[in-house]
Write a protein that holds these residues in place. Sequence first.
Motif, PDB file in Angstrom:
ATOM      1  N   ALA A  60       0.832  -1.205   0.000  1.00 18.25           N
ATOM      2  CA  ALA A  60       0.000   0.000   0.000  1.00 18.25           C
ATOM      3  C   ALA A  60       0.865   1.253   0.000  1.00 18.25           C
ATOM      4  CB  ALA A  60      -0.928  -0.002   1.211  1.00 18.25           C
ATOM      5  N   LEU A  61       1.981   1.220   0.713  1.00 16.15           N
ATOM      6  CA  LEU A  61       2.859   2.392   0.783  1.00 16.15           C
ATOM      7  C   LEU A  61       3.411   2.746  -0.591  1.00 16.15           C
ATOM      8  CD1 LEU A  61       4.385   4.556   2.358  1.00 16.15           C
ATOM      9  CD2 LEU A  61       6.081   2.817   2.994  1.00 16.15           C
ATOM     10  N   ASN A  62       3.752   1.748  -1.395  1.00 20.15           N
ATOM     11  CA  ASN A  62       4.204   2.028  -2.764  1.00 20.15           C
ATOM     12  C   ASN A  62       3.151   2.825  -3.531  1.00 20.15           C
ATOM     13  OD1 ASN A  62       6.858   0.499  -3.624  1.00 20.15           O
ATOM     14  ND2 ASN A  62       5.763  -0.940  -2.317  1.00 20.15           N
ATOM     15  N   LEU A  63       1.903   2.404  -3.416  1.00 19.07           N
ATOM     16  CA  LEU A  63       0.817   3.096  -4.120  1.00 19.07           C
ATOM     17  C   LEU A  63       0.623   4.502  -3.569  1.00 19.07           C
ATOM     18  CD1 LEU A  63      -1.813   0.203  -4.324  1.00 19.07           C
ATOM     19  CD2 LEU A  63      -0.087   0.854  -6.019  1.00 19.07           C
ATOM     20  N   GLU A  64       0.783   4.650  -2.257  1.00 17.33           N
ATOM     21  CA  GLU A  64       0.622   5.974  -1.652  1.00 17.33           C
ATOM     22  C   GLU A  64       1.735   6.917  -2.087  1.00 17.33           C
ATOM     23  OE1 GLU A  64      -1.928   7.006  -0.211  1.00 17.33           O
ATOM     24  OE2 GLU A  64      -2.982   5.210   0.467  1.00 17.33           O
ATOM     25  N   TYR A  65       2.950   6.400  -2.261  1.00 15.08           N
ATOM     26  CA  TYR A  65       4.023   7.240  -2.803  1.00 15.08           C
ATOM     27  C   TYR A  65       3.612   7.791  -4.166  1.00 15.08           C
ATOM     28  CZ  TYR A  65       7.692   5.621   0.513  1.00 15.08           C
ATOM     29  OH  TYR A  65       8.465   5.366   1.630  1.00 15.08           O
ATOM     30  N   LEU A  66       3.065   6.918  -5.008  1.00 16.54           N
ATOM     31  CA  LEU A  66       2.672   7.331  -6.354  1.00 16.54           C
ATOM     32  C   LEU A  66       1.601   8.411  -6.307  1.00 16.54           C
ATOM     33  CD1 LEU A  66       2.569   7.006  -9.457  1.00 16.54           C
ATOM     34  CD2 LEU A  66       1.001   5.069  -9.104  1.00 16.54           C
ATOM     35  N   GLU A  67       0.546   8.166  -5.550  1.00 16.64           N
ATOM     36  CA  GLU A  67      -0.537   9.140  -5.468  1.00 16.64           C
ATOM     37  C   GLU A  67      -0.071  10.442  -4.840  1.00 16.64           C
ATOM     38  OE1 GLU A  67      -4.803   7.154  -5.176  1.00 16.64           O
ATOM     39  OE2 GLU A  67      -3.581   6.646  -3.435  1.00 16.64           O
ATOM     40  N   ALA A  68       0.682  10.324  -3.755  1.00 18.91           N
ATOM     41  CA  ALA A  68       1.123  11.524  -3.038  1.00 18.91           C
ATOM     42  C   ALA A  68       2.003  12.401  -3.908  1.00 18.91           C
ATOM     43  CB  ALA A  68       1.857  11.131  -1.761  1.00 18.91           C
ATOM     44  N   GLN A  69       2.899  11.808  -4.676  1.00 11.21           N
ATOM     45  CA  GLN A  69       3.771  12.602  -5.537  1.00 11.21           C
ATOM     46  C   GLN A  69       2.975  13.276  -6.653  1.00 11.21           C
ATOM     47  OE1 GLN A  69       6.526  13.497  -4.606  1.00 11.21           O
ATOM     48  NE2 GLN A  69       7.999  11.902  -4.099  1.00 11.21           N
ATOM     49  N   PHE A  70       2.052  12.555  -7.245  1.00 11.99           N
ATOM     50  CA  PHE A  70       1.244  13.149  -8.313  1.00 11.99           C
ATOM     51  C   PHE A  70       0.466  14.362  -7.796  1.00 11.99           C
ATOM     52  CE2 PHE A  70      -3.101  13.204 -10.269  1.00 11.99           C
ATOM     53  CZ  PHE A  70      -2.730  13.812 -11.453  1.00 11.99           C
ATOM     54  N   TYR A  71      -0.219  14.202  -6.678  1.00 13.35           N
ATOM     55  CA  TYR A  71      -1.028  15.303  -6.156  1.00 13.35           C
ATOM     56  C   TYR A  71      -0.158  16.439  -5.607  1.00 13.35           C
ATOM     57  CZ  TYR A  71      -5.330  12.585  -6.539  1.00 13.35           C
ATOM     58  OH  TYR A  71      -6.400  11.882  -7.018  1.00 13.35           O
ATOM     59  N   ALA A  72       0.972  16.094  -5.001  1.00 16.64           N
ATOM     60  CA  ALA A  72       1.842  17.132  -4.454  1.00 16.64           C
ATOM     61  C   ALA A  72       2.348  18.049  -5.560  1.00 16.64           C
ATOM     62  CB  ALA A  72       3.021  16.498  -3.710  1.00 16.64           C
ATOM     63  N   PHE A  73       2.805  17.458  -6.656  1.00 13.11           N
ATOM     64  CA  PHE A  73       3.272  18.281  -7.771  1.00 13.11           C
ATOM     65  C   PHE A  73       2.125  19.061  -8.396  1.00 13.11           C
ATOM     66  CE2 PHE A  73       7.146  15.667  -7.715  1.00 13.11           C
ATOM     67  CZ  PHE A  73       8.101  16.649  -7.940  1.00 13.11           C
ATOM     68  N   ALA A  74       0.985  18.398  -8.605  1.00 12.18           N
ATOM     69  CA  ALA A  74      -0.146  19.060  -9.259  1.00 12.18           C
ATOM     70  C   ALA A  74      -0.662  20.231  -8.441  1.00 12.18           C
ATOM     71  CB  ALA A  74      -1.272  18.049  -9.498  1.00 12.18           C
ATOM     72  N   ALA A  75      -0.723  20.079  -7.128  1.00  8.23           N
ATOM     73  CA  ALA A  75      -1.300  21.118  -6.270  1.00  8.23           C
ATOM     74  C   ALA A  75      -0.282  22.168  -5.855  1.00  8.23           C
ATOM     75  CB  ALA A  75      -1.908  20.478  -5.019  1.00  8.23           C
ATOM     76  N   ASN A  76       0.962  21.738  -5.613  1.00  5.99           N
ATOM     77  CA  ASN A  76       1.939  22.641  -5.007  1.00  5.99           C
ATOM     78  C   ASN A  76       3.184  22.893  -5.847  1.00  5.99           C
ATOM     79  OD1 ASN A  76       0.312  22.530  -2.589  1.00  5.99           O
ATOM     80  ND2 ASN A  76       1.221  20.523  -2.191  1.00  5.99           N
ATOM     81  N   GLY A  77       3.405  22.082  -6.870  1.00  5.30           N
ATOM     82  CA  GLY A  77       4.583  22.261  -7.706  1.00  5.30           C
ATOM     83  C   GLY A  77       5.835  21.614  -7.154  1.00  5.30           C
ATOM     84  N   THR A  78       5.747  20.954  -6.006  1.00 10.18           N
ATOM     85  CA  THR A  78       6.890  20.265  -5.407  1.00 10.18           C
ATOM     86  C   THR A  78       6.428  18.907  -4.887  1.00 10.18           C
ATOM     87  OG1 THR A  78       6.462  21.306  -3.256  1.00 10.18           O
ATOM     88  CG2 THR A  78       8.054  22.389  -4.708  1.00 10.18           C
ATOM     89  N   GLY A  79       7.395  17.986  -4.768  1.00 11.51           N
ATOM     90  CA  GLY A  79       7.072  16.647  -4.312  1.00 11.51           C
ATOM     91  C   GLY A  79       7.197  16.499  -2.808  1.00 11.51           C
ATOM     92  N   LEU A  80       7.172  15.240  -2.349  1.00 13.08           N
ATOM     93  CA  LEU A  80       7.301  14.942  -0.929  1.00 13.08           C
ATOM     94  C   LEU A  80       8.691  15.309  -0.418  1.00 13.08           C
ATOM     95  CD1 LEU A  80       5.647  11.383  -0.826  1.00 13.08           C
ATOM     96  CD2 LEU A  80       4.597  13.549  -0.152  1.00 13.08           C
ATOM     97  N   GLU A 182      -7.361   6.880  -8.434  1.00 12.80           N
ATOM     98  CA  GLU A 182      -8.242   6.790  -7.279  1.00 12.80           C
ATOM     99  C   GLU A 182      -9.070   5.504  -7.240  1.00 12.80           C
ATOM    100  OE1 GLU A 182      -8.108   8.309  -4.643  1.00 12.80           O
ATOM    101  OE2 GLU A 182      -6.911  10.056  -5.172  1.00 12.80           O
ATOM    102  N   ASP A 183      -9.672   5.135  -8.353  1.00 11.63           N
ATOM    103  CA  ASP A 183     -10.470   3.911  -8.362  1.00 11.63           C
ATOM    104  C   ASP A 183      -9.605   2.690  -8.075  1.00 11.63           C
ATOM    105  OD1 ASP A 183     -12.657   5.416  -8.928  1.00 11.63           O
ATOM    106  OD2 ASP A 183     -13.155   4.445 -10.820  1.00 11.63           O
ATOM    107  N   VAL A 184      -8.371   2.707  -8.580  1.00 13.39           N
ATOM    108  CA  VAL A 184      -7.458   1.585  -8.340  1.00 13.39           C
ATOM    109  C   VAL A 184      -7.111   1.497  -6.856  1.00 13.39           C
ATOM    110  CG1 VAL A 184      -5.204   0.590  -8.871  1.00 13.39           C
ATOM    111  CG2 VAL A 184      -6.535   1.700 -10.673  1.00 13.39           C
ATOM    112  N   GLY A 185      -6.885   2.652  -6.223  1.00 14.41           N
ATOM    113  CA  GLY A 185      -6.560   2.658  -4.805  1.00 14.41           C
ATOM    114  C   GLY A 185      -7.675   2.086  -3.950  1.00 14.41           C
ATOM    115  N   VAL A 186      -8.912   2.439  -4.264  1.00 18.09           N
ATOM    116  CA  VAL A 186     -10.062   1.926  -3.499  1.00 18.09           C
ATOM    117  C   VAL A 186     -10.141   0.409  -3.612  1.00 18.09           C
ATOM    118  CG1 VAL A 186     -12.573   1.898  -3.318  1.00 18.09           C
ATOM    119  CG2 VAL A 186     -11.377   4.069  -3.680  1.00 18.09           C
TER     120      VAL A 186
END
Length: 318
Positions: A60-80, A182-186
């Motif tokens: 699950a953590l691998n998947l969370e890294y993927l989602e978190a990085q995508f949203y972090a860049f999209a929303a803030n312009g920087t990663g984790l 998102e659907d894949v994560g659920v």
Amino acid sequence: MTESAHLLDAFDARAQRRDQRREFFKTAMGAAAAGVAAFTLTSKAGAQSTITDADILNFALNLEYLEAQFYAFAANGTGLASSQLTGTGTQGAVTGGKKVTFTDPIVEQYAREIAADEAAHVAFLRTALGSSAVAQPAINISGDANGAFTAAARASGVIDSNATFDPYASDENFLLGAYIFEDVGVTAYKGASPLISNKTFLQAAAGILAVEAYHAAIVRTTLYAKGIQTPALITAAGKISDARDSLDGTTDLDQGIAATTVGGQQVSNIVPLDSNGIAFSRTPQQVLNIVYLNKASATLGGFFPAGVNGTLRASAAN
């Protein structure tokens, strides 16, 4: 008080509640870690391997890294933060990712909120797993010609074989990119839940599943609303759904954001579920088929060009 001030106060309160919940689980999961349960996984070839609760959480953590990085860049312009990327296995870099120039302030607020939630998931799982937490693997979230998003969009028929898909180019593209994840994560969390024996771990996974379901619902709802004005969005979401179905096996379970009634009228399909009103599940192997963009048995590809870290890292041949 201005609307902006109200929003900031709301986000501050949300962060405080999140920190309080995290402290509770840190204590509970630390006590549970010494007694991690295990189960036996049998492959199609009959080979058996023992998979622990920690293996499931690391998957699950691998998947969370993927989602978190995508949203972090999209929303803030920087990663984790770099401190959130270390662990066992090979640590990899992120390819691609940039801030979306949002034109819809509602979509931008959703992006910011989801980005904060996904970063919290990464931090929480890393704390729960302690020294056994896997490092972030190499991640491809690029929107260029060689990016995983382009490969996924081409494979699903959202774009033609010579076009590129940039999820950071517009609000609509961002939503379609989020829809892939998102659907894949659920379905991944639901599929993993019966495999978890420790009740504390199971409670944590159920809590994250609920959050991912909220995220998926808002992405699906927003896409459908925009699709009323731009039907191509609904069509694109349907193609992505069909592609996921094709990658994860012979079953037809995935669903787009719209359905057709007996009378031929189009209606919304916000929740993909069965006739009993229950969401469906995916095995870890099926999830990897999707994120690797590969129907075959594979250990890397797509959004994870060097594969994921941990015990559960191979997809299945379909």
